[in-house]
Structures are given as C-alpha cells and as structure tokens.
Design an enzyme around this catalytic site. Structure first.
Site, PDB file in Angstrom:
ATOM      1  N   ASP A 256       9.982 -55.767  -2.663  1.00 38.55           N
ATOM      2  CA  ASP A 256       9.269 -55.774  -3.950  1.00 38.55           C
ATOM      3  C   ASP A 256       8.023 -54.912  -3.831  1.00 38.55           C
ATOM      4  OD1 ASP A 256       7.159 -58.282  -5.542  1.00 38.55           O
ATOM      5  OD2 ASP A 256       7.909 -56.341  -6.272  1.00 38.55           O
TER       6      ASP A 256
ATOM      7  N   ASN B 298       5.926 -54.073  -6.420  1.00 40.74           N
ATOM      8  CA  ASN B 298       4.845 -54.264  -7.411  1.00 40.74           C
ATOM      9  C   ASN B 298       4.430 -55.732  -7.564  1.00 40.74           C
ATOM     10  OD1 ASN B 298       7.115 -55.243  -8.607  1.00 40.74           O
ATOM     11  ND2 ASN B 298       6.847 -54.165 -10.555  1.00 40.74           N
TER      12      ASN B 298
ATOM     13  N   ASP C  71       5.884 -58.533  -8.286  1.00 37.01           N
ATOM     14  CA  ASP C  71       6.417 -59.504  -9.274  1.00 37.01           C
ATOM     15  C   ASP C  71       7.463 -60.413  -8.638  1.00 37.01           C
ATOM     16  OD1 ASP C  71       8.809 -57.310 -11.040  1.00 37.01           O
ATOM     17  OD2 ASP C  71       8.595 -57.894  -8.933  1.00 37.01           O
TER      18      ASP C  71
ATOM     19  N   ASP D 231      12.860 -53.956  -6.006  1.00 38.88           N
ATOM     20  CA  ASP D 231      12.983 -52.902  -7.017  1.00 38.88           C
ATOM     21  C   ASP D 231      13.272 -51.549  -6.370  1.00 38.88           C
ATOM     22  OD1 ASP D 231       9.612 -53.821  -7.177  1.00 38.88           O
ATOM     23  OD2 ASP D 231      10.359 -52.102  -6.023  1.00 38.88           O
TER      24      ASP D 231
ATOM     25  N   ASP E 128      27.092 -48.959  -7.975  1.00 38.05           N
ATOM     26  CA  ASP E 128      28.080 -50.011  -8.203  1.00 38.05           C
ATOM     27  C   ASP E 128      28.387 -50.079  -9.701  1.00 38.05           C
ATOM     28  OD1 ASP E 128      28.247 -53.249  -6.580  1.00 38.05           O
ATOM     29  OD2 ASP E 128      29.537 -52.412  -8.142  1.00 38.05           O
TER      30      ASP E 128
ATOM     31  N   ASP F  47      33.728 -52.199  -9.091  1.00 40.29           N
ATOM     32  CA  ASP F  47      33.791 -53.661  -9.085  1.00 40.29           C
ATOM     33  C   ASP F  47      35.113 -54.156  -9.686  1.00 40.29           C
ATOM     34  OD1 ASP F  47      32.184 -56.182  -8.772  1.00 40.29           O
ATOM     35  OD2 ASP F  47      32.690 -56.335 -10.887  1.00 40.29           O
TER      36      ASP F  47
ATOM     37  N   GLU G  44      36.797 -52.291  -5.192  1.00 40.62           N
ATOM     38  CA  GLU G  44      36.809 -53.680  -4.731  1.00 40.62           C
ATOM     39  C   GLU G  44      38.112 -54.285  -5.227  1.00 40.62           C
ATOM     40  OE1 GLU G  44      34.923 -56.728  -6.709  1.00 40.62           O
ATOM     41  OE2 GLU G  44      34.281 -57.768  -4.921  1.00 40.62           O
TER      42      GLU G  44
ATOM     43  N   HIS H 293      27.032 -59.435  -0.483  1.00 38.31           N
ATOM     44  CA  HIS H 293      26.257 -60.302  -1.382  1.00 38.31           C
ATOM     45  C   HIS H 293      27.091 -61.455  -1.932  1.00 38.31           C
ATOM     46  CE1 HIS H 293      28.605 -57.641  -3.775  1.00 38.31           C
ATOM     47  NE2 HIS H 293      28.365 -58.387  -4.828  1.00 38.31           N
ATOM     48  N   ASP H 294      28.399 -61.411  -1.678  1.00 37.75           N
ATOM     49  CA  ASP H 294      29.302 -62.444  -2.215  1.00 37.75           C
ATOM     50  C   ASP H 294      29.721 -63.481  -1.189  1.00 37.75           C
ATOM     51  OD1 ASP H 294      31.168 -60.151  -4.338  1.00 37.75           O
ATOM     52  OD2 ASP H 294      29.483 -61.483  -4.805  1.00 37.75           O
TER      53      ASP H 294
HETATM   54  O1  TEU Z   1      33.319 -59.823  -6.972  1.00 36.99           O
HETATM   55  C1  TEU Z   1      34.678 -59.991  -7.369  1.00 36.99           C
HETATM   56  C2  TEU Z   1      35.428 -60.704  -6.313  1.00 36.99           C
HETATM   57  O2  TEU Z   1      36.047 -60.102  -5.483  1.00 36.99           O
HETATM   58  C3  TEU Z   1      35.262 -62.157  -6.212  1.00 36.99           C
HETATM   59  O3  TEU Z   1      36.322 -62.707  -5.496  1.00 36.99           O
HETATM   60  C4  TEU Z   1      33.966 -62.337  -5.506  1.00 36.99           C
HETATM   61  O4  TEU Z   1      34.148 -62.794  -4.225  1.00 36.99           O
HETATM   62  C5  TEU Z   1      33.027 -63.131  -6.324  1.00 36.99           C
HETATM   63  O5  TEU Z   1      32.034 -63.633  -5.497  1.00 36.99           O
HETATM   64  C6  TEU Z   1      33.644 -64.332  -7.058  1.00 36.99           C
HETATM   65  O6  TEU Z   1      34.019 -65.314  -6.131  1.00 36.99           O
HETATM   66  C7  TEU Z   1      32.650 -58.823  -7.726  1.00 36.99           C
HETATM   67  C8  TEU Z   1      31.191 -58.793  -7.321  1.00 36.99           C
HETATM   68  O7  TEU Z   1      31.082 -58.433  -5.940  1.00 36.99           O
HETATM   69  C9  TEU Z   1      30.604 -60.155  -7.584  1.00 36.99           C
HETATM   70  O8  TEU Z   1      29.241 -60.223  -7.150  1.00 36.99           O
HETATM   71  C10 TEU Z   1      30.674 -60.424  -9.076  1.00 36.99           C
HETATM   72  O9  TEU Z   1      30.246 -61.756  -9.341  1.00 36.99           O
HETATM   73  C11 TEU Z   1      32.103 -60.256  -9.593  1.00 36.99           C
HETATM   74  O10 TEU Z   1      32.748 -59.079  -9.108  1.00 36.99           O
HETATM   75  C12 TEU Z   1      32.093 -60.123 -11.112  1.00 36.99           C
HETATM   76  O11 TEU Z   1      31.514 -58.890 -11.456  1.00 36.99           O
HETATM   77 CA    CA Z   2       9.230 -55.789  -8.114  1.00 32.77          CA
END
Ligand code: TEU
Ligand code: CA
Length: 550
Positions: free
Chosen positions: A23, A25, A27, A31, A100, A201, A256, A328-329
């Site tokens: 971050d 700035n 908040d 960013d 993305d 995605d 993906e 991130h998932d």
């Molecule tokens: O994830 C889609 C997907 O592959 C899902 O199986 C994924 O593991 C998700 O966490 C739901 O369980 C993509 C993105 O990486 C995810 O962050 C988004 O939430 C999703 O698409 C919808 O855009």
């Molecule tokens: Ca920020």
C-alpha cells in the site's frame, strides 16, 4: 535465448494479488504505485514476468473478479496513468506484464448488465443468459461455485439470469456476436498499450450448453467438468479470439481451466488456434470431496505425484502447461503441501524447487518466495471472501457448528493466501502505514522479506539461487520429463532430459529421513544443487531436495 523458443516457455512468472501486495498511500489497500515502489525487489528475484490479478473497476464482490468497467482501473488501485507508469517500470527492467481478464462473466454493475436487465427487448439483453423459470423454480438445478443456485430471479422482467459464481457475476453470453466483439475490443485496448500476456479467467466455461440440461451428479467438480466447462463452441471461441486479437499482438495467453482434463487439454492448446498454456487443477482439487472446497478429503503423495505424471504425459507432444502449487484461490503451498511447522524452510524450498524443475512455466505466487503460511481466521467474520462467507451460511443452515466450519475454512479457504505480503517486522508487516484491509498474519515479526534478505540460508535467498540455477540449465524448462523408475513411496523423483543434458531431481517429500541404498542413484550422478548440502551416506533429510547431473 534461441529465437524459436517463445519467452513464456522459459519464463518464471510472479503472481501478485494487488490488494495485498504493498500500500503506497496509507489507505490500507495495496495499489499499483505500491507495485512500482517494489519493482526492484521483484526484479531482484530473477523472475521474468508479472501476472496481476484483476485491476479493473469492480464492486469487489469477488476479489475484483466482478468487473464493472474493463477499461478503467479500480479506483482503490490507482489511475490509468499509474498503470501506464507501472507498465513502463516493468518493461524498463526487461520484465513482461500479464493482466487478468475475466471473459466468462461481468459484474452486475457493468453498464451492459444494467441495460440488459431493463427489458426483454433491450439491445444488451443477449449479452447475458436470461431464461424463464419453472413455476417458482430456476431454469435448472445448476449450483453456483459460491453456494445456492446458479440462477437469480430478476423482478424487472420476471426471468432468471445465469451466474456460475456470485449473483453479482452474471455470465456473459458468448453466443451473441456483439458481446464477443466488445470483449475483443477490450482485449485489444490493453494489448495496444503494450501488455504482454493475458490470464484468461475460467476460460473453460465460456461456451455454454444453451439448452441448460440439469446436472446428473451431486459431485461439484464433476458438474464443472460435464456441464460448465468444455462447452460445444469452446475451441471455436478461443480460435476466434486468437485470430481476431491475440495473434495481432503476439500475446501470450494462459487459460484458467477448471474442468479441463488431460484427455481434452491438447484440444485447447493447438499451436495455431489455441491457447499458449493452461492452468489445470488436477492437484488443486485433489483434496476436495463431492461438496467441493469445504468438503475436504485426504490426499496422498502417490496421488500428488500421479497428477504430474499424467499431465506431463498429456502435454508432452503438443502442449504446454503452467506449474503452480498455490495462488489467490488456494491455501498457502507450504501449509497445504509442505510442513509449515518443524520443517518449514526445508519444505518451502522443496516446493519452490518442484515448481522450477517441472516441465512447464512456473507461476510463483507472491509470498511463497519467503514461505508465507496460511492465515488462521479466529472467527468467520474475519473472512473477506464471498466463497467462505457463503459457504458458512450454507453450512450453518445444515447445522454445522462455526468451530467446525472454521477449521475447514482455515484448511482450504481463500483468505489463507490473501493476507498482506509480509515485508518487514514494522507494524502491519510494513504492508501499510494505515489499517490493513485484511488481517496480517501475526507471524510477520519473524517471517518477513527484510529478515530473509539478511539471512543467507533463507527461503528468499534460496529462491534467488534456484532461479539462477534454472536459467543455467535450460533443460529444466524445455527438456523432456521422465518419471524416475526407482522411486520409493516417500520420494518424488524425475528426470529432465535433452539431447545434450540430463538432470535428475530427487525429493524426500516427507517428515521422515530416508537412507537409500548406495546403488539407488545412477553411478554417473553428480550433485549439482539442493536445499541442503549433498546427502551423507545416502541419508536424505526430511524435505530434502537434490538435483544431479546424469
Ligand atoms: O477461479 C475459478 C476457479 O477455477 C474456481 O475453481 C476457483 O478455484 C475459485 O476459487 C472458486 O472455487 C477464478 C478466479 O481465480 C477466482 O478468484 C474467481 O473467484 C473465479 O474465477 C470467478 O471469477
Ligand atoms: Ca493504497
């Protein structure tokens, strides 16, 4: 680099979740200027490209994957000028930028959807899927990824719209040519600015079975495979975008692909009409039971190894994969696949070595280079993720106790990997001078990048050495992948070979030391690299990895 090999085949990609990276700035929200401020750290890793999770305008119902304006930067992340400066900073260091793009759905606050829901004859009506229900029931029994039905009733026109994800993420109707034209124009806008690649995605779901048959299974991942992914026009749509947009800019594409299988993956990777590579989920869904993410089942190292053998076999001729162990998932890789307690450093470095020695393009998730661990939620309210919050609502309705659901969410929930990057022992791990948007892992005083810069044996320093090693041995990128035939239960080993080079990777993927017969290693094996010094008397330490020249 020989010109015949495209950059993305040899690259190591670094994934950044902008909201949690840095971050600039105060908040409390990461960013674009924060990424610019850290660009020299990123460059110092030795990576070749950045992938940013969505940076576009969004109500942030699903971590930015609900886009309300594809041509504007999310206000909390900065401005288009900030983006232009970030792109220049990336390119000036010889790095590439992958953005993305979410082509399967938009936000319900997108102008297209606001129009579409106004009336049945609105020009934007067919940008989305609208269907009549059956009495008070939705058009079919498809479940959403985020709980409940995949259909939402809309009073204005008395019909339902499809949303495979949250109800604020209506699915886009790729059958409708004006929609495809609009998406093509959007991608062209970003590629014309100089973006080098696109992460697509949920690309596997953009072609729908428009008769919307009921799913005949209660296994969620089977429903994805059979009904949401691999639709009848998927290859056609990918090929159209390839020739209409991507090839004009020599754009790298990584799709993906939930639901894509080893059998059909080559279909999507055709050299002239397909994607450059895909993220497959063979290992990532391995510990998900029929109920999906919050229905965990045990996984075994044999299953884990088999996924890599199966996918290398599937892609060895005409295909190219990405290699990832977290993003991130999913939970942090050292907590999910390694041992983030007694063998934290050894298992974190082993997992990084696995990623950088497999065949395919490694995608390293920011924080894994310093061995960041799962964040433990103390209460559901601490979660910032719609998937966890909806999952809890459904579990509670089934009578599940909060403590039991929390245990599962702390094992597999997405919050684990979205806590702020741990830069230093400063307040909030040096991520922000304000109040962080999400809890910082309380282990940051001891687990942070600054501390690891000063420690020559740290995960971070090992990662830098590992990338240099990988670049010194191109066989690790392009070479053939062959399972090592003398493998043992707790050993994960494979050969990477090219005409002029042959390396053997050996991993003791366990908490137990293992002594191997002296004859176990080929006589020609010469120790090159590892996360510990070479095994003495063939005794491998827990989570020890070694690379030999054969
Ligand atoms: O994830 C889609 C997907 O592959 C899902 O199986 C994924 O593991 C998700 O966490 C739901 O369980 C993509 C993105 O990486 C995810 O962050 C988004 O939430 C999703 O698409 C919808 O855009
Ligand atoms: Ca920020």
């Amino acid at each position: 680099m020989t010109p015949s090999i495209p950059w993305w085949k040899r690259a190591v990609v670094y994934q950044i979740y902008p909201r949690s990276f840095y971050d600039s700035n105060g908040d409390g929200i990461g960013d674009l200027n924060g990424i610019i401020e850290k660009i020299d750290y990123i460059h110092s890793l030795g990576v070749d490209a950045l992938w940013l999770n969505p940076i576009f305008r969004s109500p942030y119902d699903d971590g930015g994957y609900d886009i309300s304006d594809y041509m504007a930067i999310h206000e909390e992340f900065g401005t288009m000028e900030d983006f232009d400066r970030l792109l220049a900073a990336v390119h000036s260091r010889g790095l590439k930028l992958i953005i993305d793009v979410v082509l399967n759905h938009s936000s319900d606050e997108h102008a297209w959807f606001i129009e579409s829901r106004k009336s049945k004859d609105n020009p934007y009506r067919d940008y989305y899927f609208w269907r009549k229900g059956h009495g008070t029931q939705p058009p079919n029994n498809w479940p959403s990824f985020f709980g409940g039905s995949a259909w939402q009733y809309d009073n204005a026109t008395g019909e339902y719209y499809l949303h495979l994800f949250s109800k604020k993420q209506p699915d886009l109707n790729w059958e409708h040519p004006p929609l495809r034209a609009a998406l093509a124009a959007m991608m062209e806008f970003w590629l014309a600015k100089g973006v080098d690649g696109l992460r697509l995605d949920v690309i596997s779901a953009i072609s729908k079975q428009t008769n919307f048959p009921n799913t005949d299974t209660t296994d969620f991942n089977e429903t994805i495979r059979k009904y949401y992914a691999n639709g009848p026009r998927l290859k056609e749509f990918i090929s159209e975008m390839r020739h209409r947009v991507w090839d004009k800019y020599n754009c790298m594409t990584v799709g993906e692909g939930p639901g894509i299988t080893p059998a059909n993956a080559p279909d999507y990777l055709d050299q002239n009409h397909g994607l450059n590579m895909i993220f497959h989920f063979g290992h990532m869904f391995m510990d998900q039971g029929p109920g999906g993410r919050f229905d965990p089942i045990p996984w075994t190292l044999q299953d884990f190894k088999q996924v890599f053998v199966t996918w290398n076999e599937a892609l060895k001729q005409n295909g190219w994969g990405s290699v990832f162990l977290g993003n991130h998932d999913f939970a942090r890789m050292v907590s999910r696949w390694g041992n983030d307690r007694e063998h934290w450093r050894a298992s974190a470095t082993l997992l990084l070595t696995l990623m950088l020695t497999q065949r395919g393009t490694p995608f390293v998730y920011a924080g894994d280079e310093i061995g960041m661990k799962n964040l433990t939620l103390g209460a559901i309210e601490e979660s910032k993720d719609i998937e966890t919050l909806n999952g809890w609502r459904e579990a509670r309705a089934r009578g599940v106790a909060e403590a039991d659901f929390l245990k599962v969410a702390n094992y597999s929930g997405r919050d684990n990997a979205r806590s702020p990057f741990q830069w230093s022992a400063q307040p909030h791990a040096g991520f922000t001078t304000g109040q962080p948007w999400m809890g910082v892992n309380p282990n940051y005083p001891k687990l942070n990048a600054a501390q690891q810069e000063a420690d020559t044996e740290s995960v971070l320093q090992y990662f830098r050495k590992l990338i240099r090693f990988r670049k010194a041995y191109p066989v690790l990128a392009d070479g053939e992948y062959l399972p090592f035939t003398h493998e043992k239960e707790q050993i994960f080993a494979y050969v990477r070979q090219a005409p002029e080079e042959k390396l053997l990777v050996v991993m003791n993927f366990s908490n137990q030391p293992l002594t191997l017969e002296a004859s176990w290693l080929p006589a020609t094996a010469v120790w090159l690299f590892g996360n510990e010094s070479a095994p003495q008397q063939s005794t491998w330490q827990p989570w020890q990895v070694g690379i030999y020249k054969l």
